[in-house]
Design a protein around this motif. Structure first.
Motif, PDB file in Angstrom:
ATOM      1  N   LEU A 137       0.805  -1.220   0.000  1.00 41.51           N
ATOM      2  CA  LEU A 137       0.000   0.000   0.000  1.00 41.51           C
ATOM      3  C   LEU A 137       0.837   1.270   0.000  1.00 41.51           C
ATOM      4  N   HIS A 138       2.035   1.239   0.594  1.00 44.21           N
ATOM      5  CA  HIS A 138       2.852   2.447   0.675  1.00 44.21           C
ATOM      6  C   HIS A 138       3.558   2.772  -0.638  1.00 44.21           C
ATOM      7  N   LEU A 139       3.589   1.839  -1.570  1.00 47.26           N
ATOM      8  CA  LEU A 139       4.297   2.054  -2.828  1.00 47.26           C
ATOM      9  C   LEU A 139       3.561   3.075  -3.698  1.00 47.26           C
ATOM     10  N   THR A 140       4.304   3.799  -4.490  1.00 44.44           N
ATOM     11  CA  THR A 140       3.704   4.784  -5.383  1.00 44.44           C
ATOM     12  C   THR A 140       3.050   4.091  -6.575  1.00 44.44           C
ATOM     13  N   THR A 141       2.225   4.828  -7.267  1.00 46.55           N
ATOM     14  CA  THR A 141       1.600   4.287  -8.474  1.00 46.55           C
ATOM     15  C   THR A 141       2.648   3.889  -9.494  1.00 46.55           C
ATOM     16  N   ASP A 142       3.682   4.690  -9.638  1.00 43.62           N
ATOM     17  CA  ASP A 142       4.767   4.344 -10.563  1.00 43.62           C
ATOM     18  C   ASP A 142       5.435   3.031 -10.161  1.00 43.62           C
ATOM     19  N   ASP A 143       5.627   2.832  -8.858  1.00 40.95           N
ATOM     20  CA  ASP A 143       6.204   1.576  -8.377  1.00 40.95           C
ATOM     21  C   ASP A 143       5.320   0.391  -8.751  1.00 40.95           C
ATOM     22  N   LEU A 144       4.011   0.551  -8.568  1.00 46.05           N
ATOM     23  CA  LEU A 144       3.074  -0.524  -8.888  1.00 46.05           C
ATOM     24  C   LEU A 144       3.135  -0.874 -10.366  1.00 46.05           C
ATOM     25  N   VAL A 145       3.179   0.140 -11.203  1.00 44.86           N
ATOM     26  CA  VAL A 145       3.223  -0.088 -12.646  1.00 44.86           C
ATOM     27  C   VAL A 145       4.507  -0.805 -13.034  1.00 44.86           C
ATOM     28  N   LYS A 146       5.638  -0.366 -12.510  1.00 42.96           N
ATOM     29  CA  LYS A 146       6.919  -0.992 -12.840  1.00 42.96           C
ATOM     30  C   LYS A 146       6.931  -2.464 -12.425  1.00 42.96           C
ATOM     31  N   SER A 147       6.436  -2.745 -11.231  1.00 45.38           N
ATOM     32  CA  SER A 147       6.429  -4.126 -10.752  1.00 45.38           C
ATOM     33  C   SER A 147       5.508  -5.000 -11.594  1.00 45.38           C
ATOM     34  N   ALA A 148       4.351  -4.454 -11.959  1.00 49.19           N
ATOM     35  CA  ALA A 148       3.407  -5.220 -12.765  1.00 49.19           C
ATOM     36  C   ALA A 148       3.977  -5.512 -14.148  1.00 49.19           C
ATOM     37  N   LEU A 149       4.631  -4.544 -14.742  1.00 52.71           N
ATOM     38  CA  LEU A 149       5.242  -4.758 -16.054  1.00 52.71           C
ATOM     39  C   LEU A 149       6.355  -5.800 -15.982  1.00 52.71           C
ATOM     40  N   ALA A 150       7.121  -5.783 -14.891  1.00 53.02           N
ATOM     41  CA  ALA A 150       8.185  -6.776 -14.723  1.00 53.02           C
ATOM     42  C   ALA A 150       7.608  -8.181 -14.586  1.00 53.02           C
ATOM     43  N   ALA A 151       6.523  -8.310 -13.826  1.00 51.60           N
ATOM     44  CA  ALA A 151       5.881  -9.615 -13.669  1.00 51.60           C
ATOM     45  C   ALA A 151       5.315 -10.101 -14.998  1.00 51.60           C
ATOM     46  N   GLN A 152       4.714  -9.189 -15.726  1.00 49.50           N
ATOM     47  CA  GLN A 152       4.156  -9.559 -17.030  1.00 49.50           C
ATOM     48  C   GLN A 152       5.261 -10.006 -17.991  1.00 49.50           C
ATOM     49  N   LYS A 153       6.366  -9.289 -18.007  1.00 53.22           N
ATOM     50  CA  LYS A 153       7.482  -9.640 -18.884  1.00 53.22           C
ATOM     51  C   LYS A 153       8.040 -11.014 -18.539  1.00 53.22           C
ATOM     52  N   ALA A 154       8.024 -11.358 -17.251  1.00 54.16           N
ATOM     53  CA  ALA A 154       8.534 -12.657 -16.811  1.00 54.16           C
ATOM     54  C   ALA A 154       7.552 -13.793 -17.062  1.00 54.16           C
ATOM     55  N   GLY A 155       6.351 -13.454 -17.525  1.00 55.29           N
ATOM     56  CA  GLY A 155       5.361 -14.477 -17.824  1.00 55.29           C
ATOM     57  C   GLY A 155       4.509 -14.909 -16.658  1.00 55.29           C
ATOM     58  N   TRP A 156       4.508 -14.109 -15.589  1.00 55.53           N
ATOM     59  CA  TRP A 156       3.712 -14.457 -14.421  1.00 55.53           C
ATOM     60  C   TRP A 156       2.228 -14.227 -14.691  1.00 55.53           C
ATOM     61  N   ALA A 157       1.402 -14.912 -13.913  1.00 53.21           N
ATOM     62  CA  ALA A 157      -0.038 -14.879 -14.165  1.00 53.21           C
ATOM     63  C   ALA A 157      -0.700 -13.589 -13.711  1.00 53.21           C
ATOM     64  N   GLY A 158      -0.168 -12.962 -12.659  1.00 50.77           N
ATOM     65  CA  GLY A 158      -0.838 -11.780 -12.139  1.00 50.77           C
ATOM     66  C   GLY A 158      -0.028 -11.074 -11.079  1.00 50.77           C
ATOM     67  N   VAL A 159      -0.611  -9.990 -10.573  1.00 50.03           N
ATOM     68  CA  VAL A 159      -0.028  -9.212  -9.489  1.00 50.03           C
ATOM     69  C   VAL A 159      -1.138  -8.838  -8.516  1.00 50.03           C
ATOM     70  N   LYS A 160      -0.740  -8.633  -7.272  1.00 52.48           N
ATOM     71  CA  LYS A 160      -1.703  -8.180  -6.265  1.00 52.48           C
ATOM     72  C   LYS A 160      -1.400  -6.741  -5.879  1.00 52.48           C
ATOM     73  N   ILE A 161      -2.455  -5.941  -5.776  1.00 53.61           N
ATOM     74  CA  ILE A 161      -2.345  -4.556  -5.355  1.00 53.61           C
ATOM     75  C   ILE A 161      -3.149  -4.380  -4.074  1.00 53.61           C
ATOM     76  N   LYS A 162      -2.499  -3.877  -3.040  1.00 51.99           N
ATOM     77  CA  LYS A 162      -3.187  -3.594  -1.794  1.00 51.99           C
ATOM     78  C   LYS A 162      -4.074  -2.356  -1.974  1.00 51.99           C
ATOM     79  N   VAL A 163      -5.286  -2.411  -1.431  1.00 51.40           N
ATOM     80  CA  VAL A 163      -6.215  -1.291  -1.472  1.00 51.40           C
ATOM     81  C   VAL A 163      -6.655  -0.967  -0.044  1.00 51.40           C
ATOM     82  N   GLY A 164      -7.304   0.178   0.109  1.00 51.41           N
ATOM     83  CA  GLY A 164      -7.728   0.616   1.430  1.00 51.41           C
ATOM     84  C   GLY A 164      -7.249   2.015   1.739  1.00 51.41           C
ATOM     85  N   LYS A 165      -6.968   2.809   0.696  1.00 51.68           N
ATOM     86  CA  LYS A 165      -6.646   4.214   0.881  1.00 51.68           C
ATOM     87  C   LYS A 165      -7.863   4.938   1.463  1.00 51.68           C
ATOM     88  N   PRO A 166      -7.656   6.113   2.098  1.00 52.63           N
ATOM     89  CA  PRO A 166      -8.790   6.832   2.696  1.00 52.63           C
ATOM     90  C   PRO A 166      -9.922   7.116   1.715  1.00 52.63           C
TER      91      PRO A 166
END
Length: 362
Positions: A143-172
């Motif tokens: 949850l503390h990661l920035t949106t840019d961080d989330l995008v970078k991690s998701a793109l890396a997982a996708q490039k590696a052929g992983w099935a998905g990513v999890k994003i924590k939610v619960g902002k105010p």
């Protein structure tokens, strides 16, 4: 002879590899409870469970004061009988987290012995459905990661052929969660699964607003939107949103899963072997979920859960959160987006006991 001669437990603190935050807490360390069981035929089985910062000493005390003495002199092959005996000995504290965590440490040690004696890996002895399971990443979605961080991690997982990513939610504001999810979805397109996890942070009304805000971005599931004991709330939410509802990491008995499944409150089951009391009840939950045509996507403990998810036909995903690399000689193998269950006899975890001793606190 397969008689248990000794059963001992220890507590070790394992630091997290990265900052981990969600809507209600931070994962500051893994209090790891290990149990080693030795039998007269010279075999040793090692099992474990965990907490994420508090309660480890209480689990250790329950084991040392009440449970481990009951094992000496018993036949280690009788795994179901021993689980039931220890469960019965703790009637005053069941069903609850401390008891389930203690039972799990013993039960996984007994399964380790069972597999070693048979010369088989856990994934085969527990069912043997397949050896590889799709993996999704949680480590890049805190949850503390920035949106840019989330995008970078998701793109890396996708490039590696992983099935998905999890994003924590619960902002105010749910609009902020939706914006973060929108950015990831636009970056990865429609092919990558995006799991979301609210960590029990929502009320009945805020959960509905959150689900409505996330729906346009096609989450694969919404995990623990409400407190885990709010069965009726999850059932109502499941009928009000098109997002599948995932629950299970905070459930501690087979009966809790049964009531959720019978009520239509769970579209995905995330049973945790440590929190439900071990491999023995984990398999019962998995087969119960199968009877309801529901996927099992276990919570955390990827080093153990890869073998269990591989063992059953409805084991859908393994959650990638590396935590044991500092205390094991090998780590989870992931090839082309698939987590590969170890093929060595036992539960598949090659403990580095010197590293564990260096982190031992009790």
């Amino acid at each position: 002879m397969t008689t248990i001669t000794t059963a001992a437990a220890l507590l070790a603190d394992i630091a997290v590899e990265a900052d981990r935050t969600d809507a209600v807490q931070a994962f500051v360390k893994q209090e790891t409870i290990l149990v080693e069981i030795v039998t007269t035929d010279g075999l040793r089985g090692t099992g474990y469970s965990y907490t994420i910062g508090t309660g480890g000493s209480s689990v250790l005390a329950l084991l040392n004061d009440h449970l481990l003495p009951l094992l000496v002199g018993e036949d280690a092959r009788n795994v179901e009988a021993l689980w039931q005996r220890l469960f019965s000995a703790t009637r005053a504290t069941t069903t609850g987290a401390i008891t389930s965590l203690a039972l799990a440490a013993v039960d996984t040690a007994l399964w380790d012995l069972r597999c070693r004696r048979a010369g088989e890996p856990l994934w085969r002895l527990a069912g043997g459905y397949r050896r590889q399971v799709p993996v999704y990443d949680t480590e890049g979605g805190w949850l503390h990661l920035t949106t840019d961080d989330l995008v970078k991690s998701a793109l890396a997982a996708q490039k590696a052929g992983w099935a998905g990513v999890k994003i924590k939610v619960g902002k105010p504001n749910p609009a902020e969660d939706a914006e973060r999810l929108r950015a990831v979805r636009e970056a990865v397109g429609a092919s990558l699964h995006i799991m979301t996890d609210a960590n029990q942070s929502q009320s009945a009304s805020s959960a509905l607003r959150l689900a409505r805000a996330l729906e346009p971005y096609d989450p694969y599931w919404l995990e623990e939107p409400l407190p885990a004991d709010d069965l009726s709330g999850h059932a109502r939410l499941a009928t009000a949103t098109c997002i599948p509802i995932a629950v299970g990491e905070s459930m501690y008995s087979l009966t809790q899963f049964r009531t959720y499944l019978e009520s239509g409150a769970a579209s995905v089951v995330q049973v945790d072997a440590a929190r439900v009391g071990g491999i023995t009840p984990w398999l019962k939950v998995a087969h119960l979920a199968e009877s309801h045509n529901v996927q099992v996507c276990p919570h955390f403990l990827m080093e153990l859960h890869v073998s269990l998810a591989a063992a059953v036909p409805n084991g859908a995903f393994v959650e990638y959160i590396p935590q044991l690399r500092a205390v094991t000689r090998t780590e989870l193998a992931v090839h082309h987006g698939m987590a590969v269950a170890p093929d060595t006899p036992g539960i598949g975890i090659d403990w580095d006991m010197d590293a564990i001793d260096n982190r031992r606190v009790a």
